[in-house]
Design an enzyme around this catalytic site. Sequence first.
Site, mmCIF file in Angstrom:
data_model
loop_
_atom_site.group_PDB
_atom_site.id
_atom_site.type_symbol
_atom_site.label_atom_id
_atom_site.label_comp_id
_atom_site.label_asym_id
_atom_site.label_seq_id
_atom_site.Cartn_x
_atom_site.Cartn_y
_atom_site.Cartn_z
ATOM 1 N N VAL A 12 0.877 -1.336 0.069
ATOM 2 C CA VAL A 12 0.073 -0.078 -0.047
ATOM 3 C C VAL A 12 0.795 1.127 -0.015
ATOM 4 O O VAL A 12 1.984 1.239 0.677
ATOM 5 C CB VAL A 12 -0.978 -0.250 0.900
ATOM 6 C CG1 VAL A 12 -2.090 -1.003 1.157
ATOM 7 C CG2 VAL A 12 -0.044 -0.269 2.627
ATOM 8 N N SER A 13 0.501 2.262 -0.436
ATOM 9 C CA SER A 13 1.283 3.462 -1.012
ATOM 10 C C SER A 13 1.317 4.389 0.327
ATOM 11 O O SER A 13 2.420 5.076 0.267
ATOM 12 C CB SER A 13 0.904 4.103 -2.223
ATOM 13 O OG SER A 13 0.830 3.432 -3.346
ATOM 14 N N THR A 14 0.571 4.449 1.081
ATOM 15 C CA THR A 14 0.739 5.520 2.360
ATOM 16 C C THR A 14 0.232 4.782 3.585
ATOM 17 O O THR A 14 -0.257 3.711 3.621
ATOM 18 C CB THR A 14 -0.169 6.544 1.997
ATOM 19 O OG1 THR A 14 -1.654 6.081 2.128
ATOM 20 C CG2 THR A 14 -0.264 7.301 0.727
ATOM 21 N N GLN A 17 -3.326 4.296 4.056
ATOM 22 C CA GLN A 17 -4.007 3.085 3.303
ATOM 23 C C GLN A 17 -3.913 2.093 4.018
ATOM 24 O O GLN A 17 -4.186 0.912 4.313
ATOM 25 C CB GLN A 17 -3.217 2.992 2.081
ATOM 26 C CG GLN A 17 -4.033 4.002 0.826
ATOM 27 C CD GLN A 17 -3.357 3.878 -0.600
ATOM 28 O OE1 GLN A 17 -2.428 3.219 -0.630
ATOM 29 N NE2 GLN A 17 -4.251 4.461 -1.533
ATOM 30 N N GLU A 50 4.579 2.051 2.406
ATOM 31 C CA GLU A 50 5.378 2.981 1.983
ATOM 32 C C GLU A 50 4.828 4.290 1.300
ATOM 33 O O GLU A 50 3.783 4.083 0.629
ATOM 34 C CB GLU A 50 6.494 2.202 1.119
ATOM 35 C CG GLU A 50 5.936 1.883 -0.188
ATOM 36 C CD GLU A 50 7.180 1.302 -1.059
ATOM 37 O OE1 GLU A 50 6.787 1.329 -2.119
ATOM 38 O OE2 GLU A 50 7.847 0.889 -0.698
#
Length: 243
Positions: A12-14, A17, A50
């Site tokens: 997941v990007s953040t 999330q 990340e």
Amino acid sequence: MADGEFVAYYRVSTTRQGASGLGLEAQRAAVESYLNGGAWHILAEFTEVESGRKSERPELHKALHKARLHRVPLVVAKVDRLARSKGFLEHILESGVDVRFCDLPKIEGATGRFILQQMAAVAELEAGLISARTKAALEAAKQRGKKLGGNRGVKLAEAAQEAGRAAQSARAKLRGQDLAPVIAELRTAGITTLSGIAQGLTVRGIPTTRGGTVWAAVQVSRALKHLEPSGEVTTACSRESRT
């Protein structure tokens, strides 16, 4: 319909999330849909949280290590979860792990490895062009009558043999590194003999170097040669190997 064991990798990007599960459940659903029933089992799951700028992916490294240790495929929901960086593609190729992408269901095994190689090869195009120009220059010199080297066939054969030995040594060292944390865990539990470690590896379902299911003391002894000695535990193992 899939069978066997798999290691799953999600990203997941953040942080938001990752905390909310946004996108994560969709990835899990994609993996289940890809495996589509059958006698399959997720051996382990690794989730990377990340930002877009972060270059390190420790969970990916752990996932690859787990898949390589147990010699099972790594399954990823979407190819773009891994394919944004030449460095990561090269890391996957060097790991030797069979990676399955749910959005490319027909890409696996040798074909999947070929596709990953092509994706990574674009960045190596310049090196290939340099090689081609060098060969052209050598051929031009040869046409002008200039002698190029001596008995190159023998040297090439020796070089190929040396490269083969180096590759085999590298694979053995990598396998030893994969086994190191498991052997350390067994030693911490008080298991210090070669036969005891062999039984521990067998019980944990870790394949032998040649892909077998049952470890023998002699195989553990060979694996230990690629690990750093560790005091009296190594001495104890050495004593057993001499008896």
